[in-house]
Design a protein around this motif. Sequence first.
Motif, PDB file in Angstrom:
ATOM      1  N   PRO A   1       0.808  -1.233   0.000  1.00  0.00           N
ATOM      2  CA  PRO A   1       0.000   0.000   0.000  1.00  0.00           C
ATOM      3  C   PRO A   1       0.838   1.279   0.000  1.00  0.00           C
ATOM      4  O   PRO A   1       0.462   2.257  -0.621  1.00  0.00           O
ATOM      5  CB  PRO A   1      -0.814  -0.115   1.292  1.00  0.00           C
ATOM      6  N   PHE A   2       2.001   1.279   0.673  1.00  0.00           N
ATOM      7  CA  PHE A   2       2.820   2.500   0.733  1.00  0.00           C
ATOM      8  C   PHE A   2       3.292   2.935  -0.658  1.00  0.00           C
ATOM      9  O   PHE A   2       3.425   4.100  -0.944  1.00  0.00           O
ATOM     10  CB  PHE A   2       4.063   2.276   1.610  1.00  0.00           C
ATOM     11  N   ALA A   3       3.578   1.931  -1.499  1.00  0.00           N
ATOM     12  CA  ALA A   3       4.185   2.214  -2.787  1.00  0.00           C
ATOM     13  C   ALA A   3       3.188   2.177  -3.942  1.00  0.00           C
ATOM     14  O   ALA A   3       3.440   2.757  -4.992  1.00  0.00           O
ATOM     15  CB  ALA A   3       5.305   1.211  -3.053  1.00  0.00           C
ATOM     16  N   GLY A   4       2.079   1.482  -3.756  1.00  0.00           N
ATOM     17  CA  GLY A   4       1.103   1.350  -4.839  1.00  0.00           C
ATOM     18  C   GLY A   4       1.561   0.392  -5.925  1.00  0.00           C
ATOM     19  O   GLY A   4       1.083   0.430  -7.049  1.00  0.00           O
ATOM     20  N   THR A   5       2.546  -0.443  -5.607  1.00  0.00           N
ATOM     21  CA  THR A   5       3.009  -1.441  -6.577  1.00  0.00           C
ATOM     22  C   THR A   5       2.918  -2.831  -5.956  1.00  0.00           C
ATOM     23  O   THR A   5       2.650  -2.976  -4.773  1.00  0.00           O
ATOM     24  CB  THR A   5       4.486  -1.187  -6.978  1.00  0.00           C
TER      25      THR A   5
ATOM     26  N   ALA B   1      14.498   4.146  -5.148  1.00  0.00           N
ATOM     27  CA  ALA B   1      13.258   3.780  -5.847  1.00  0.00           C
ATOM     28  C   ALA B   1      12.705   2.442  -5.339  1.00  0.00           C
ATOM     29  O   ALA B   1      11.499   2.222  -5.317  1.00  0.00           O
ATOM     30  CB  ALA B   1      13.515   3.708  -7.349  1.00  0.00           C
ATOM     31  N   PHE B   2      13.615   1.558  -4.913  1.00  0.00           N
ATOM     32  CA  PHE B   2      13.204   0.233  -4.406  1.00  0.00           C
ATOM     33  C   PHE B   2      12.604   0.330  -2.992  1.00  0.00           C
ATOM     34  O   PHE B   2      11.777  -0.491  -2.615  1.00  0.00           O
ATOM     35  CB  PHE B   2      14.420  -0.701  -4.333  1.00  0.00           C
ATOM     36  N   THR B   3      13.088   1.322  -2.227  1.00  0.00           N
ATOM     37  CA  THR B   3      12.805   1.351  -0.785  1.00  0.00           C
ATOM     38  C   THR B   3      11.323   1.276  -0.392  1.00  0.00           C
ATOM     39  O   THR B   3      10.961   0.447   0.448  1.00  0.00           O
ATOM     40  CB  THR B   3      13.465   2.601  -0.156  1.00  0.00           C
ATOM     41  N   PRO B   4      10.429   2.098  -0.981  1.00  0.00           N
ATOM     42  CA  PRO B   4       9.039   2.061  -0.507  1.00  0.00           C
ATOM     43  C   PRO B   4       8.381   0.689  -0.645  1.00  0.00           C
ATOM     44  O   PRO B   4       7.521   0.320   0.147  1.00  0.00           O
ATOM     45  CB  PRO B   4       8.336   3.082  -1.418  1.00  0.00           C
ATOM     46  N   THR B   5       8.792  -0.080  -1.661  1.00  0.00           N
ATOM     47  CA  THR B   5       8.207  -1.406  -1.852  1.00  0.00           C
ATOM     48  C   THR B   5       8.937  -2.452  -1.026  1.00  0.00           C
ATOM     49  O   THR B   5       8.319  -3.289  -0.363  1.00  0.00           O
ATOM     50  CB  THR B   5       8.267  -1.809  -3.344  1.00  0.00           C
ATOM     51  N   GLN B   6      10.266  -2.410  -1.073  1.00  0.00           N
ATOM     52  CA  GLN B   6      11.019  -3.540  -0.529  1.00  0.00           C
ATOM     53  C   GLN B   6      11.202  -3.511   0.984  1.00  0.00           C
ATOM     54  O   GLN B   6      11.376  -4.567   1.580  1.00  0.00           O
ATOM     55  CB  GLN B   6      12.387  -3.634  -1.221  1.00  0.00           C
TER      56      GLN B   6
ATOM     57  N   SER C   1      -5.174  -6.509   1.455  1.00  0.00           N
ATOM     58  CA  SER C   1      -4.590  -6.010   0.209  1.00  0.00           C
ATOM     59  C   SER C   1      -5.564  -6.154  -0.948  1.00  0.00           C
ATOM     60  O   SER C   1      -5.618  -5.319  -1.845  1.00  0.00           O
ATOM     61  CB  SER C   1      -3.288  -6.734  -0.096  1.00  0.00           C
ATOM     62  N   SER C   2      -6.363  -7.220  -0.902  1.00  0.00           N
ATOM     63  CA  SER C   2      -7.371  -7.407  -1.941  1.00  0.00           C
ATOM     64  C   SER C   2      -8.408  -6.288  -1.890  1.00  0.00           C
ATOM     65  O   SER C   2      -8.797  -5.733  -2.914  1.00  0.00           O
ATOM     66  CB  SER C   2      -8.044  -8.766  -1.741  1.00  0.00           C
ATOM     67  N   ALA C   3      -8.831  -5.954  -0.665  1.00  0.00           N
ATOM     68  CA  ALA C   3      -9.824  -4.886  -0.502  1.00  0.00           C
ATOM     69  C   ALA C   3      -9.259  -3.549  -0.971  1.00  0.00           C
ATOM     70  O   ALA C   3      -9.920  -2.791  -1.686  1.00  0.00           O
ATOM     71  CB  ALA C   3     -10.243  -4.794   0.958  1.00  0.00           C
ATOM     72  N   ILE C   4      -8.007  -3.289  -0.578  1.00  0.00           N
ATOM     73  CA  ILE C   4      -7.369  -2.030  -1.000  1.00  0.00           C
ATOM     74  C   ILE C   4      -7.274  -1.979  -2.521  1.00  0.00           C
ATOM     75  O   ILE C   4      -7.577  -0.987  -3.156  1.00  0.00           O
ATOM     76  CB  ILE C   4      -5.963  -1.905  -0.369  1.00  0.00           C
ATOM     77  N   ALA C   5      -6.866  -3.118  -3.096  1.00  0.00           N
ATOM     78  CA  ALA C   5      -6.707  -3.176  -4.549  1.00  0.00           C
ATOM     79  C   ALA C   5      -8.038  -2.920  -5.251  1.00  0.00           C
ATOM     80  O   ALA C   5      -8.101  -2.247  -6.267  1.00  0.00           O
ATOM     81  CB  ALA C   5      -6.151  -4.526  -4.957  1.00  0.00           C
TER      82      ALA C   5
ATOM     83  N   GLU D   1      -5.583   2.106 -13.514  1.00  0.00           N
ATOM     84  CA  GLU D   1      -4.634   1.568 -14.497  1.00  0.00           C
ATOM     85  C   GLU D   1      -3.195   1.670 -13.996  1.00  0.00           C
ATOM     86  O   GLU D   1      -2.380   0.824 -14.256  1.00  0.00           O
ATOM     87  CB  GLU D   1      -4.787   2.327 -15.815  1.00  0.00           C
ATOM     88  N   GLU D   2      -2.901   2.765 -13.281  1.00  0.00           N
ATOM     89  CA  GLU D   2      -1.527   2.987 -12.866  1.00  0.00           C
ATOM     90  C   GLU D   2      -1.178   2.317 -11.544  1.00  0.00           C
ATOM     91  O   GLU D   2      -0.021   2.151 -11.229  1.00  0.00           O
ATOM     92  CB  GLU D   2      -1.268   4.493 -12.747  1.00  0.00           C
ATOM     93  N   LYS D   3      -2.197   1.964 -10.765  1.00  0.00           N
ATOM     94  CA  LYS D   3      -1.921   1.417  -9.431  1.00  0.00           C
ATOM     95  C   LYS D   3      -1.672  -0.081  -9.491  1.00  0.00           C
ATOM     96  O   LYS D   3      -2.193  -0.785 -10.336  1.00  0.00           O
ATOM     97  CB  LYS D   3      -3.091   1.710  -8.515  1.00  0.00           C
ATOM     98  N   TRP D   4      -0.878  -0.525  -8.521  1.00  0.00           N
ATOM     99  CA  TRP D   4      -0.619  -1.952  -8.297  1.00  0.00           C
ATOM    100  C   TRP D   4       0.054  -2.620  -9.479  1.00  0.00           C
ATOM    101  O   TRP D   4      -0.124  -3.806  -9.707  1.00  0.00           O
ATOM    102  CB  TRP D   4      -1.917  -2.702  -7.924  1.00  0.00           C
ATOM    103  N   ARG D   5       0.801  -1.825 -10.227  1.00  0.00           N
ATOM    104  CA  ARG D   5       1.595  -2.464 -11.278  1.00  0.00           C
ATOM    105  C   ARG D   5       2.715  -3.253 -10.632  1.00  0.00           C
ATOM    106  O   ARG D   5       3.101  -2.997  -9.497  1.00  0.00           O
ATOM    107  CB  ARG D   5       2.191  -1.393 -12.201  1.00  0.00           C
TER     108      ARG D   5
END
Lengths: 244, 102
Positions: free
Chosen positions: A82-86, A200-205, B16-20, B26-30
Amino acid sequence: MLGLFLGGLYLFVPRELYAMHISEGILSLNWALLWWAIAILTLGLALRRLNFYLKEDPQRKAVFAFVTAFVFLVSVIPIPVPFAGTCSHPVGVAAGVFLLGLSGSIVAGFIVLLLQALLLAHGGLSSLGANTVAMAVVGSLSAYLVILIFSRAFIPLYMKAFLSGVIADWATYGVTALQLALALSEGEPWGSLWVKILLAFTPTQVPLGLLEGVITAGVVTAIAKRRSNLLITEVLKFQEGVTK
Amino acid sequence: MKKWCLLLLLILSLGSSAIAKTEHSEEKWRGFDEAVIERIAEEKGKKPYGLFSLEGDLELFAFALLSGIAGLLVGYYWRKLISENRDASCFTERTLSSSKGS
């Protein structure tokens, strides 16, 4: 039961399914060959050691199969951060080190990466050497070093497993960042590019590494409570009485 | 401990499923590779590509199938190694000596 649960867990993750490996076309031929050379050398040593290990105790073949399937499963689950959105995934090799030692974990990691490249197009063949060095070799080695460093320290087993998982994850992505920096630093100091990629890796990793620590601690503790003799000697040697 | 781990995994997956689902765009959760690694590579003039492409739901199918197989293998070997050979005596002399050979 655990497998069915983890398999079911997969159904809850969102549909953007990407793993975190270096794909084809990123590394130049020179870098790809260098990382392949290091990977082959390390794999040769690891295979030799594992072969000896499995001949000595054939029952360990089932442990090897378990570890390989576990690492595959853990490293194809893209976890949303959630912090990174990836989305990214744990590496899973730290748990393998606790069960098979360094050599077994390296070989299992390589098999997983090869299967992911061939069956899922994740990673690539030219970059397989680099991915093997980052995840299988450095990930396993860092987890093993944590076990050795804390082997004489009377801290609980779950804490050792947690630290191993965290360090293995962060070391893997640290080396991936280094590989990218070395390969892509045309005319730019690779050190500054490495720092830029690490940032760039930090927020996810960072959160994902902590999650990997929790997963590793959970698996290792569950096994220690049921069949402690499956854990490697380095873990058990100074462990008596700690987790009773 | 096992119950806590399973509960944590369940909360993480559902959370995480709920958040997703609520924040999905389109740009999120890539994937991390696409969002970070490939972007950096493209900035440096490299064009990443896959060995082959799994189009549409084929990618989901491949991931689901292989994850399912891996999950079943993990479960099978867990049962074979742990449940059918449960050893209650943790860290005894016997377990230490039997693991020294490995």
